[in-house]
Structure formats: C-alpha cells, structure tokens
Design an enzyme around this catalytic site. Structure first.
Site, PDB file in Angstrom:
ATOM      1  N   HIS A 204       0.799  -1.221   0.000  1.00 23.86           N
ATOM      2  CA  HIS A 204       0.000   0.000   0.000  1.00 23.86           C
ATOM      3  C   HIS A 204       0.827   1.265   0.000  1.00 23.86           C
ATOM      4  O   HIS A 204       0.371   2.310  -0.444  1.00 23.86           O
ATOM      5  CB  HIS A 204      -0.988  -0.033   1.165  1.00 23.86           C
ATOM      6  CG  HIS A 204      -2.067  -1.024   0.907  1.00 23.86           C
ATOM      7  ND1 HIS A 204      -2.016  -2.298   1.403  1.00 23.86           N
ATOM      8  CD2 HIS A 204      -3.172  -0.950   0.137  1.00 23.86           C
ATOM      9  CE1 HIS A 204      -3.066  -2.961   0.965  1.00 23.86           C
ATOM     10  NE2 HIS A 204      -3.785  -2.173   0.205  1.00 23.86           N
ATOM     11  N   GLU A 449     -10.953 -11.343  -3.415  1.00 20.22           N
ATOM     12  CA  GLU A 449      -9.511 -11.142  -3.273  1.00 20.22           C
ATOM     13  C   GLU A 449      -8.861 -12.201  -2.383  1.00 20.22           C
ATOM     14  O   GLU A 449      -7.704 -12.079  -2.008  1.00 20.22           O
ATOM     15  CB  GLU A 449      -9.214  -9.731  -2.759  1.00 20.22           C
ATOM     16  CG  GLU A 449      -9.964  -9.324  -1.515  1.00 20.22           C
ATOM     17  CD  GLU A 449      -9.685  -7.881  -1.087  1.00 20.22           C
ATOM     18  OE1 GLU A 449      -8.730  -7.265  -1.571  1.00 20.22           O
ATOM     19  OE2 GLU A 449     -10.437  -7.374  -0.238  1.00 20.22           O
ATOM     20  N   ASP A 473      -4.492  -8.664  -3.636  1.00 17.32           N
ATOM     21  CA  ASP A 473      -4.522  -9.635  -2.535  1.00 17.32           C
ATOM     22  C   ASP A 473      -4.743 -11.049  -3.060  1.00 17.32           C
ATOM     23  O   ASP A 473      -4.212 -12.007  -2.503  1.00 17.32           O
ATOM     24  CB  ASP A 473      -5.616  -9.263  -1.525  1.00 17.32           C
ATOM     25  CG  ASP A 473      -5.124  -8.203  -0.553  1.00 17.32           C
ATOM     26  OD1 ASP A 473      -3.962  -8.311  -0.115  1.00 17.32           O
ATOM     27  OD2 ASP A 473      -5.874  -7.268  -0.255  1.00 17.32           O
ATOM     28  N   CYS A 520     -10.315  -4.209  -9.834  1.00 24.69           N
ATOM     29  CA  CYS A 520      -9.795  -2.964  -9.258  1.00 24.69           C
ATOM     30  C   CYS A 520      -8.404  -3.145  -8.657  1.00 24.69           C
ATOM     31  O   CYS A 520      -7.875  -2.244  -8.020  1.00 24.69           O
ATOM     32  CB  CYS A 520     -10.764  -2.380  -8.245  1.00 24.69           C
ATOM     33  SG  CYS A 520     -11.055  -3.457  -6.844  1.00 24.69           S
TER      34      CYS A 520
HETATM   35  C1  PEP Z   1      -6.691  -5.680  -4.061  1.00 20.70           C
HETATM   36  O1  PEP Z   1      -6.372  -6.410  -3.126  1.00 20.70           O
HETATM   37  O2  PEP Z   1      -6.472  -5.973  -5.268  1.00 20.70           O
HETATM   38  C2  PEP Z   1      -7.344  -4.391  -3.804  1.00 20.70           C
HETATM   39  C3  PEP Z   1      -7.813  -3.650  -4.777  1.00 20.70           C
HETATM   40  O3  PEP Z   1      -7.420  -3.973  -2.514  1.00 20.70           O
HETATM   41  P1  PEP Z   1      -6.191  -3.336  -1.711  1.00 20.70           P
HETATM   42  O4  PEP Z   1      -5.061  -3.112  -2.692  1.00 20.70           O
HETATM   43  O5  PEP Z   1      -6.678  -2.083  -1.107  1.00 20.70           O
HETATM   44  O6  PEP Z   1      -5.868  -4.373  -0.709  1.00 20.70           O
HETATM   45 MG    MG Z   2      -7.170  -5.982  -1.150  1.00 19.06          MG
END
Ligand code: PEP
Ligand code: MG
Length: 591
Positions: A204, A449, A473, A520
């Site tokens: 992140h 995910e 994820d 996403c």
């Molecule tokens: C993902 O896991 O692909 C996702 C979009 O959520 P995050 O990156 O916020 O964990």
């Molecule tokens: Mg995620």
C-alpha cells in the site's frame, strides 16, 4: 581552493511509481517518530500558537469523550475504572493550564520553532528535570506528561488530510521503511520523490506513492548507509534507481527523460474526453481508484467513468480514535459531489494487514496487522458499531450522488449476509432519526480477493449485487507472497495460472448471475494486461487515475475478437513464463 565534489553513488531498488524526482534528501531516521521540525518566520508565530491552541482543544475534547465513555462503562460495571477516571481528569486539567502548555507557547515565540517541536522540547525538558529528582511520584507524573504531550503532537501532526511532512520544498524522502499511514501524509507540493529500503511494488505504500504521483523506489538495500540529509539525490521510479550526488551529465540525462515523460503525459491528456471503445465497438468503463481526497482533481481531469474503488482507510489512519458519522459523512459527501453524478464505489474499512496498525482496535493485538488475521470485513463485523457508523455515513452521503458499497476481504457468504443486516440496521436507525434516504439501499458488493472467495464466487454472486476483483490480494494469498516484501517481489506474479483461473472463475460466476463485475487491483491499470482482462469478459476496470489514459490508448487499439482468441490460448497454458510471452507477443503484434 577548489572544493572536492562528492562522488556519485547508485543504489538499486524496485521502481514502484514512475517518473524522475530530483531534489535534496530528507532522511527519516529509523525508529524515531516522524515529527516535522522546522523554524518558523516571526510573522508566523501567532498562527503557530493558534495551531497549538486548536490542537489543545481537540485533545481535550477527545479526552472528555473518552472520560464519559469510561464512566458509562463503569456504570454498566464493565470494568474497574475509578483510577482511569482520575487519570483522565488529570490529563484534562493539564490541557487547561500546565507548565507543558506554557512552555510550548513560549518556545514557539522564543525559539521560533513549529508547535510539534515546541511540545516535544518542553516535554523532554520537564521529564529530564523530574528524572534528576529520582522520585517515584514524579516519575509517574513524567509518564502523564508524556501521554498528554504525545496526544498533542499526534493532534498536530496526524490530522487526516494534513501533511505530516511539513518539510522543505523539493525534498526526496529517504527512509528505512515508510508505512502507508505515513505515506498518506506526504504533501506532494513539498516532496518530489520517495526512496525506502523496504517495501514491494504491490504494497500500500507503493499504491499511495502512485496515487500521489510521486516517483518512488522501494526495497533499496543499503540505502540508509548511502544517503545523508541534505545530499542532492535523484529517484528514478522507472529504472528503480536512486542516485546520490548525481553528476551534472547524469542530471542532464534524467532531466531529458523527465521532459519526455511530461510530453507523453500531455499527449495522453487529449484522450480524456474520448470514450474507451475497442476497434470493434465494445465499450469499456474505465473507473478510478481513489486513496486520498486530493486525487479527485486528477480523477475528473482523467475523465474517469466513476470511482470503482474508494479506499476509505484515509479517514481512519493517523488518529487515535475513529472518525464519527458526521466527519465521515462530510468527507464522503465532498468526494461524491466532486464525482459529478458518476457512481462512487465506497469500500468499507480495510485497515489491518500491511495497511498498518489500528490504534482504536487495540484489543486484537498482532492479529490486526497480520495479513491472515482480523482485517477487512472480519474487523468490521467484530466491531459492528464501527461498520454501522460507516454505513450510516455512506447512506447519508448517498443522497448527494449515486453510490455502491463494497466489502473487503470477504471469505464467506455469511459475512455478506451479516454485513447486509448491519446495513439494514443503519438504514433503520437513520429513518428513526428522520433522515431522508433514497427508496432503495445502495448495491452491496463483494471484493473477490481471497482464494476461498474466488472459488466460491458462484455462491457469493447469489448474495452480492456486484463483484470487484482485488487481484493484488488474490495474487498474494494464492501464491503465498507478501505483496509488501521486497525479498519476494520477484515471485509476485498475477499471470500465474492459479491466479488467472480464479479470476476467470469469478468473472464467469458474475456474468452467469448477471451482476456487474470489475477489476480494481493494480493489473487493471497496466495496459499490458488489458487484452487479457477484456478477453476474460471484464467491461469495467478501475485503476489509479494516472493510468486511465494509457489503458484507454490500449483499448482504442484493441480488437475484442483477437483479444478473446489470445485469452483462450493463455488460459490453456500452464507455464507462467509462456503465459507472459503469449501476452507480450500479442501486445507487440496482435493476431
Ligand atoms: C486488491 O487487493 O487488489 C485491492 C484492490 O485492494 P487493496 O489493494 O486495497 O488491498
Ligand atoms: Mg485488497
């Protein structure tokens, strides 16, 4: 006498956010709290003292709330709290008048330093004087002073949306590790690049660096030994290099490349108003992922077809208490209004895992920071009052524009059902309060995910109004690769057939159940993946706003039938390397 020029040093790492940043190193020493220290101009003394006064008021309010909650719990006999109440009273008194406050105000004026530094300095001076007296009572008081001082500092530095790094213009942040919460506080007006010794491209911190549009290199071993604060430094987020004391010719070369990138960006901007349609006429909805409200300007500029993923963590990070309903409502309402009638997909809180510790849910200990522990929907259901508050804020904000609600880290149908119950409860409570809501509740969707969710997508589709595939994820959990660990970053591969088959299964389940499905995760924003995702049946992709134009350019050049044929070949393949070659070949010469 001619001065000897320091020699150029290059540190290799992982380029996680593109662009070239050239500036001066600002080293955050490991372990020390990242508290900005800077001198202020005489003209700013009054404003700085006002900033402190406001922080005092907020801290006092926070403690008063805590006190009344503690008293209520004591009344309900939940815990023995006389001593705690006494302590809280003492803190509140200290925030009315104390040597700590008086000293801090004086330091701002006398030493011309920022409020955070003034509180820190006064706190250290008082605690030092207590220590020399070697008295048990005073040493306990020193603890209290630290508690109050730290609360003040955190009010000053960690207001959501307020940059932690009030550091000189043109700085490159250099750190052993930067947490997502710290990254969220970086002011891109001041900072030109990020370099850290730890961190991987899918974590992140990397996602936030991209959201801020700052060139970043993470996972750069040996960085902290190679750089000092004040060194001229360059961060190349494409090649994954950090150059300390770059030579004039290196600087010239990097400036040339930076110029080229800026020209490309300018050309891409022309695509903003165009619809994303394949050569054979299939429309693809390109939406934006949003981590921070400041991104909304780029989202609108990029011509995004709505927000496919609003990560709400920004509202909860860097604060000792969760935001209340009103605060969340106001933040969401501003975002929704800025989206100008486009749908905003609000994901409920997904703190935990690598997104960092959550101070206000301390009861879960390490589990809340473990990727396999209490995170996402598990945390929300374990603290249903937090989820209900968030739902109420979303429902109210939904009166200002279309919204969808998305649940993160779901593994079971029962979790979606439980969340739906909480949503209905939130709506009932608002109704009783006389709040007017649209007739139908917003669609409630599920993030796919976790492998368990992907493999039961057919069941989840029956209880979900839409799906969003979180490939970040999904890849991490399928391949057992920590997405923020630079040491295994080379093994992280969303093109692994195990990951692709799960994505395919989930997409097919959504299409069969006739619910919308979107990707996403980060692969949605990488144009190299576009033919594969479109070939798998996705018609909605959500990505960082800065990637929309590149993905659109790829779509405008894409033939859906050819993409589907190539996807078929890819899905029949079992070797990840061969899959990569098949995709690359198609991107170079689509047949
Ligand atoms: C993902 O896991 O692909 C996702 C979009 O959520 P995050 O990156 O916020 O964990
Ligand atoms: Mg995620």
């Amino acid at each position: 006498m001619a001065q000897k020029l320091a020699s150029e040093r290059i540190v290799e790492g992982l380029g996680v956010s593109p662009g070239v940043g050239i500036g001066v190193a600002y080293v955050c020493e490991s372990g020390s709290p990242r508290i900005p220290e800077y001198r202020i101009r005489p003209a700013d003394i009054e404003a700085e003292q006002r900033r402190l006064r406001e922080a005092v008021v907020r801290a006092r309010r926070q403690l008063t709330r805590l006190r009344s909650k503690t008293r209520d719990r004591a009344a309900a006999n939940e815990c023995a709290t006389e001593e705690v109440l006494y302590l809280l009273d003492a803190y509140i008194m200290m925030l009315k008048d104390s040597r700590l406050l008086r000293g801090a105000y004086e330091r701002i004026a006398g030493e011309r330093i920022n409020a955070e530094s003034a509180v820190q300095a006064e706190m250290a001076a008082i605690c030092d004087s207590f220590r020399t007296m070697q008295d048990a009572y005073l040493s306990a008081r020193a603890e209290d002073i630290r508690e109050v001082g730290n609360r003040l500092v955190s009010q000053l530095t960690k207001e959501p949306g307020k940059p932690l790094f009030s550091i000189p213009h043109g700085s490159v942040i250099v750190a052993e590790e930067l947490t997502p919460a710290e990254t969220a506080q970086i002011d891109p007006e001041h900072v030109v690049g990020i370099a850290a010794q730890m961190g991987g491209p899918q974590g992140h911190t990397a996602i936030l660096a991209r959201a801020l549009g700052l060139p970043a290199v993470l996972g750069a071993a040996g960085l902290m030994d190679a750089v000092r604060s004040g060194d001229p430094i360059l961060v190349d987020g494409e090649l994954g290099q950090i150059v300390v004391h770059p030579t004039p010719s290196a600087l010239q070369e990097y400036r040339r490349r930076r110029g080229e990138r800026q020209e490309e960006e300018l050309a891409l901007r022309k695509l903003a108003g165009q619809p994303a349609v394949t050569r054979d006429g299939v429309s693809i909805s390109l939406q934006a992922n949003v981590e921070l409200p400041m991104e909304m300007e780029h989202v609108v500029e990029a011509g995004a077809a709505g927000i496919g993923l609003l990560r709400t963590e920004f509202m909860f990070m860097n604060r000792p208490m969760p935001p209340n309903e009103e605060e969340q409502y106001l933040a969401l309402r501003a975002l929704i209004e800025r989206a100008g009638g486009q749908c905003v997909t609000v994901r409920t809180l997904d703190l935990g895992g690598d997104k960092g510790p959550i101070p206000f849910v301390g009861q879960f200990g390490d589990s809340a920071t473990s990727p396999l522990g209490i995170r996402g929907i598990r945390l929300s259901l374990a603290r249903a009052e937090l989820l209900e508050t968030q739902f109420r804020a979303i429902l109210r904000a939904g009166a200002h524009g279309p919204v969808r609600i998305l649940l993160p880290m779901v593994t079971a149908v029962s979790e979606v059902r439980a969340a739906r119950d909480v949503l209905a409860r939130a709506a009932r409570r608002l109704y009783r309060r006389g709040v007017e809501l649209p007739a139908a509740l917003p669609p409630l969707g599920t993030m796919i995910e976790v492998p368990g969710a992907a493999l039961t997508a057919d069941a989840l589709a029956l209880v979900s109004d839409f799906f969003a595939i979180g490939s970040n994820d999904l890849t991490m959990y399928t391949l057992a690769i920590d997405r923020s660990d630079q040491r295994v970053a080379h093994l992280y591969n969303p093109l692994h057939p195990g990951v692709l088959r799960m994505i395919q299964f989930a997409a097919a389940a959504a299409l069969r159940a006739r619910i919308p499905v979107c990707v996403c995760g980060e692969i949605a924003g990488d144009p190299r993946f576009t033919p594969l995702l479109v070939g798998l049946g996705f018609r909605e992709l959500s990505m960082a706003a800065s990637n929309i134009a590149r993905v659109k350019r790829r779509i405008l050049d894409l033939d859906l039938l050819a993409a589907q044929r190539r996807t078929q070949l890819i899905m029949d393949e079992t070797d990840p390397l061969r899959i990569q070659v098949l995709l690359e070949e198609f991107n170079v010469a689509p047949v």
